[in-house]
Design a protein around this motif. Sequence first.
Motif, short mmCIF file in Angstrom:
data_model
loop_
_atom_site.label_atom_id
_atom_site.label_comp_id
_atom_site.label_asym_id
_atom_site.label_seq_id
_atom_site.Cartn_x
_atom_site.Cartn_y
_atom_site.Cartn_z
N ARG A 114 40.99 36.16 39.06
CA ARG A 114 41.32 37.17 40.58
C ARG A 114 41.84 37.89 41.50
O ARG A 114 41.79 39.25 40.67
CB ARG A 114 42.69 36.03 40.11
N ALA A 115 42.51 37.80 43.18
CA ALA A 115 42.54 39.04 43.18
C ALA A 115 41.06 40.54 42.97
O ALA A 115 41.41 41.26 42.88
CB ALA A 115 43.55 39.92 43.08
N VAL A 116 40.07 39.93 43.08
CA VAL A 116 38.92 40.44 43.22
C VAL A 116 38.62 41.57 44.06
O VAL A 116 39.19 41.51 45.17
CB VAL A 116 37.04 40.15 44.16
N PRO A 117 38.68 43.08 43.72
CA PRO A 117 39.03 44.09 44.95
C PRO A 117 37.70 44.34 45.35
O PRO A 117 36.49 43.14 45.28
CB PRO A 117 38.95 45.79 43.79
N ARG A 118 37.26 44.36 46.88
CA ARG A 118 36.71 45.31 47.79
C ARG A 118 35.45 45.58 47.24
O ARG A 118 34.33 44.74 47.67
CB ARG A 118 37.68 45.58 48.92
#
Length: 782
Positions: free
Chosen positions: A240-244
């Motif tokens: 979840r919430a993979v960094p850019r």
Amino acid sequence: MPSLPAPPAPLLVLGLLLLGARAARGAGPEPPALPIRSEKEPLPVRGSAGCSFGGKVYALDETWHPDLGEPFGVMRCVLCACEAPQWGRRGRGPGRVSCKNIKPECPALTCGQPFQLPGHCCQTCPQERSNPRQQTPGLTFEYPRDPEHRSYSDRGEPGAEEDRARADGHSDFVALLTGPRSQAVARARVSLLRSSLRFSISYQRLARPSRVRFSDSTGSVLFEHPAVPTQDGLVCGVWRAVPRLSLRLLRAEQLHVALVTPTHPSGEVWGPLIRHRALAAETFSAILTLEDSQKQGIGGIALLTLSDTEDSLHFLLLFRGLLEPKNGALAQVPVKLQILHQEQLLRELQANVSAQDPGFAEVLPNLTVQEMDWLVLGELQMALERAGGPELRISGHMAARQSCDVLQSVLCGADALIPVQTGAAGSASLELLGNGSLIYQIQVVGTSSEVITMTLETKPQRRDERTVLCHMTGLQTGGHMAVGVCSGIGARGAHMLLQNELFLNVGTKDFPEGELRGHVAALPYSGHSARHDTLPVPLAGALVLPRVQSQAAGHAWLSLDTHCHLHYEVLLAGLGGSEQGTVTAHLLGPPGMPGPRRLLKGFYGPEAQGVVKDLEPELLRHLAQGTASLLITTKGSPRGELRGQVHIANQCQVGGLRLAAVGAEGARARLPGAPHALAAVLPSSPAGPAPDAPAPAKPGGLGRPRDPNMCFFEGQQRPHGARWAPNYDPLCSLCTCQRNKMGETCQGCQGAGTLERAAILMVTGAGGLQVPGGTPSYPPLA
């Protein structure tokens, strides 16, 4: 001298259509080839080489068919290419877009009745579709196309997969995983949905993995997730919430995935994730392992699909280690592919592949009825070896594609062939096995009369022309539940099922043609174990007091985790008009009784999910007693459109607190990975060292002391900036090691707000990281 700006894309292509045909009659260069390949080059950034066309960026030497949007669509007879600039060094500065009309270059046909295939510029003859000698091996992956299903047809069009991914934030990647010190082979399929990566990894010849690791091309670990198999040989998870930065690496195909095992802590098998258009149509798959040899690091995977218009099997084969590149070796190496059944050879073909990038696409035309049956039963074997080379051979059985997604359907009156409005609802959960059998569990509530038929069908061309693949039997006493197995849907039925092209129909005495109908669709994996452990709760207007004659229906999964947090997921169907705008979901006690009423979420559209962390004790008791209700309200029915009864056995004291000791064993038995979770929240070992005591050595580290500049958590040291899903809560927590801060941040599930807690106390002095009591300490939750 700077180049002139290119004209707008629509003007360029429309001008080409007017003038290109006349220019194409003269002699000119051959049109560029159109290899179907994975997009291995990262998108150009500012200052690097590439072309901008129609709002998209293309790499040098890349070719495409321009898309003018509605009403023109993709121009199949126009081919554009990004050419290197004629000035300056190659690979520097913007490229130049060149487009040409390729229709005048279509080959002359000798057949009497040529026809046009959807998605093609040139016409073709009927016999050319199934004649392998007229195809160029290894260059094309021809997608089956069904003109009656536009959404499916679009996925097979070149460029449409990227457009669809940009439209809904969804794209698919695949990786072949092998290791130089292992004979294991694994296949990872990753779907990017908005900012979350959902992965399904199937493996063979591998002991149970402990973790799934994502890293960059240099080996730097970006994320880890506990490997919790949902079934033998299959691991599922969500990042979840993979960094850019990680998203950029993924799109540039520089993100690697590995399976970590106890014997290989650095990873036993791994490989890069690549994007390929074949994933959009894949319905069958195979993992190929080495036969009769002790060599390691050799294996392959196959992505297969059936044509919609004929019994032809299209496949893409990727392999590694079978061809050993040597100095002066041929650029193309001949390989031999065999299709067998119980060691009996059925088909054989040869292709030339590159030793540097082994893999090719082919078609097995005109499968017999027997071959189709063997395919769905998982009895067809694919074997690959180097033609005339050393005796290295990889093989594996073809079967229906394994996935962590859930096949389900919401049945409502609005979707019936003749829409009805009775307040009834249906809920179905299905599972396709590797031998082609389909397990079904169907719940029906609130029908106006007795259920007489339950069928699995295709989309009818006309109302009176229905193709039934399976008659659902096993209707239990009372007529509200059917459990059974469909063993005869065949390879075509399995293909359509995995392409979301089938429907469930429920007929009653009052409505023999169908009172309820629902679309069978795969629900992307979310990490919630309730989908796999329990049946969803049916939501019907007939269960509302007083009864609501609604055309809509729904179902929901609800569960309590080891912290007594309520996880919910709601799916609706049949809402239309003003009801589609505002929908709310409430949890409450028995209808008509006073008591707390908890708003779960207000939402738009047909689905909602989230977590409630501070549920009232009275509602927890109602959940344990089976007297709780899930109520769906709409603008048209503010007092209740749909309702379902919820029963979750629990011994929670109060929402937000951990399970009582009495209920720990029950949670341990119910939830996958619960022993690890309970070990973190219910420590049974004596208290750990005092803060002034020296830190113990890392387990398995041969007495090596902890690095004072690293985080030590759950028996592992992690560097500054590392991100991972902890064992105690892999579903809803994401931890990051941050140096020179007093704590570590763990974020909770998306959609329910952000949960921040000091998971561990970090001291960067000589003592390293200290965890009071030997376990993570949690402050009160907000």
